[in-house]
Design a protein around this motif. Structure first.
Motif, PDB file in Angstrom:
ATOM      1  N   TYR A  91      -1.956   5.893  -6.892  1.00  0.00           N
ATOM      2  CA  TYR A  91      -1.705   7.324  -6.841  1.00  0.00           C
ATOM      3  C   TYR A  91      -1.239   7.756  -8.220  1.00  0.00           C
ATOM      4  CZ  TYR A  91       0.277  11.832  -5.694  1.00  0.00           C
ATOM      5  OH  TYR A  91       0.556  13.175  -5.666  1.00  0.00           O
ATOM      6  N   ARG A  92      -2.004   8.638  -8.851  1.00  0.00           N
ATOM      7  CA  ARG A  92      -1.703   9.128 -10.193  1.00  0.00           C
ATOM      8  C   ARG A  92      -1.457   7.986 -11.177  1.00  0.00           C
ATOM      9  NH1 ARG A  92       1.940  14.573  -9.588  1.00  0.00           N
ATOM     10  NH2 ARG A  92       0.508  15.664  -8.231  1.00  0.00           N
ATOM     11  N   GLY A  93      -2.266   6.956 -11.060  1.00  0.00           N
ATOM     12  CA  GLY A  93      -2.190   5.835 -11.982  1.00  0.00           C
ATOM     13  C   GLY A  93      -1.123   4.817 -11.665  1.00  0.00           C
ATOM     14  N   GLN A  94      -0.342   5.040 -10.636  1.00  0.00           N
ATOM     15  CA  GLN A  94       0.716   4.118 -10.258  1.00  0.00           C
ATOM     16  C   GLN A  94       0.347   3.432  -8.955  1.00  0.00           C
ATOM     17  OE1 GLN A  94       3.377   3.558 -12.207  1.00  0.00           O
ATOM     18  NE2 GLN A  94       2.475   5.009 -13.652  1.00  0.00           N
ATOM     19  N   PRO A  95       0.616   2.131  -8.840  1.00  0.00           N
ATOM     20  CA  PRO A  95       0.296   1.448  -7.578  1.00  0.00           C
ATOM     21  C   PRO A  95       1.227   1.907  -6.466  1.00  0.00           C
ATOM     22  CG  PRO A  95       1.412  -0.041  -9.081  1.00  0.00           C
ATOM     23  CD  PRO A  95       1.155   1.224  -9.845  1.00  0.00           C
ATOM     24  N   LEU A  96       0.651   2.125  -5.286  1.00  0.00           N
ATOM     25  CA  LEU A  96       1.452   2.498  -4.125  1.00  0.00           C
ATOM     26  C   LEU A  96       2.135   1.257  -3.570  1.00  0.00           C
ATOM     27  CD1 LEU A  96      -0.946   4.939  -2.273  1.00  0.00           C
ATOM     28  CD2 LEU A  96       1.134   5.499  -3.491  1.00  0.00           C
ATOM     29  N   ILE A 115       3.907   7.828   5.491  1.00  0.00           N
ATOM     30  CA  ILE A 115       3.359   8.953   4.758  1.00  0.00           C
ATOM     31  C   ILE A 115       3.983   8.948   3.376  1.00  0.00           C
ATOM     32  CG2 ILE A 115       3.198  11.457   4.611  1.00  0.00           C
ATOM     33  CD1 ILE A 115       3.176  11.543   7.631  1.00  0.00           C
ATOM     34  N   ILE A 116       3.123   8.990   2.384  1.00  0.00           N
ATOM     35  CA  ILE A 116       3.592   9.010   1.005  1.00  0.00           C
ATOM     36  C   ILE A 116       3.208  10.361   0.424  1.00  0.00           C
ATOM     37  CG2 ILE A 116       3.336   7.966  -1.267  1.00  0.00           C
ATOM     38  CD1 ILE A 116       2.849   5.325   0.164  1.00  0.00           C
ATOM     39  N   TYR A 117       4.202  11.071  -0.088  1.00  0.00           N
ATOM     40  CA  TYR A 117       3.993  12.389  -0.662  1.00  0.00           C
ATOM     41  C   TYR A 117       4.474  12.357  -2.102  1.00  0.00           C
ATOM     42  CZ  TYR A 117       4.408  17.397  -1.463  1.00  0.00           C
ATOM     43  OH  TYR A 117       4.292  18.652  -1.981  1.00  0.00           O
ATOM     44  N   ARG A 118       3.574  12.649  -3.027  1.00  0.00           N
ATOM     45  CA  ARG A 118       3.871  12.646  -4.456  1.00  0.00           C
ATOM     46  C   ARG A 118       4.500  11.333  -4.915  1.00  0.00           C
ATOM     47  NH1 ARG A 118       5.354  18.669  -6.543  1.00  0.00           N
ATOM     48  NH2 ARG A 118       3.506  19.642  -5.679  1.00  0.00           N
ATOM     49  N   GLY A 119       3.952  10.249  -4.403  1.00  0.00           N
ATOM     50  CA  GLY A 119       4.382   8.931  -4.844  1.00  0.00           C
ATOM     51  C   GLY A 119       5.630   8.401  -4.182  1.00  0.00           C
ATOM     52  N   ARG A 120       6.205   9.140  -3.248  1.00  0.00           N
ATOM     53  CA  ARG A 120       7.430   8.698  -2.563  1.00  0.00           C
ATOM     54  C   ARG A 120       7.162   8.567  -1.074  1.00  0.00           C
ATOM     55  NH1 ARG A 120      12.046  12.306  -5.453  1.00  0.00           N
ATOM     56  NH2 ARG A 120      11.757  11.409  -7.517  1.00  0.00           N
ATOM     57  N   ARG A 121       7.779   7.586  -0.455  1.00  0.00           N
ATOM     58  CA  ARG A 121       7.651   7.398   0.982  1.00  0.00           C
ATOM     59  C   ARG A 121       8.501   8.438   1.685  1.00  0.00           C
ATOM     60  NH1 ARG A 121       8.313   1.552   2.551  1.00  0.00           N
ATOM     61  NH2 ARG A 121       6.235   1.555   1.738  1.00  0.00           N
TER      62      ARG A 121
END
Length: 125
Positions: A91-96, A115-121
């Motif tokens: 997500y946006r270049g960062q691994p989830l 659910i992950i929203y904007r890179g945060r759980r």
């Protein structure tokens, strides 16, 4: 070699700049217009550099090999390890973060979906 266009080595701005310089030199010397979407572009660049009398073109090709790596398009489909394990979600270049091992197990209230929203759980596991 895969049927689609393999442009992985063309994903760097510096490499595209060098390739465009090579294309210009090849067009001037041989009268051939090479396109960036050609699946055999890297092979064609190497062929024309071998036939060329221009030291500048040969220097640019070695620079491309250094910047983009020496892997030719034929080498890429045989990674092997990608078939054994699933690709890492990004997500946006960062691994989830990996889902917890028990995420598939059902609980009494039903499985809780992560659910992950904007890179945060936000909710779940």
């Amino acid at each position: 070699m895969s049927g689609g266009i393999n442009a992985h080595w063309l994903m760097h701005y510096r490499v595209v700049t060098l390739v465009n310089q090579c294309r210009r030199l090849i067009r001037d010397e041989f009268g051939v217009k090479l396109t960036l979407t050609d699946p055999r572009l890297r092979e064609a660049l190497n062929e024309y550099a071998g036939r060329s009398g221009s030291t500048e073109l040969k220097r640019l090709i070695t620079q491309i090999d250094e910047e983009a790596g020496d892997a030719m398009p034929e080498d890429e489909p045989g990674h092997g390890s990608t078939e054994q394990r699933p690709a890492r979600r990004m997500y946006r270049g960062q691994p989830l973060p990996d889902p917890p091992a028990d995420a598939g197990a059902s609980s009494e209230s039903g499985p809780e979906k992560t659910i992950i929203y904007r890179g945060r759980r936000v909710r779940g596991g």
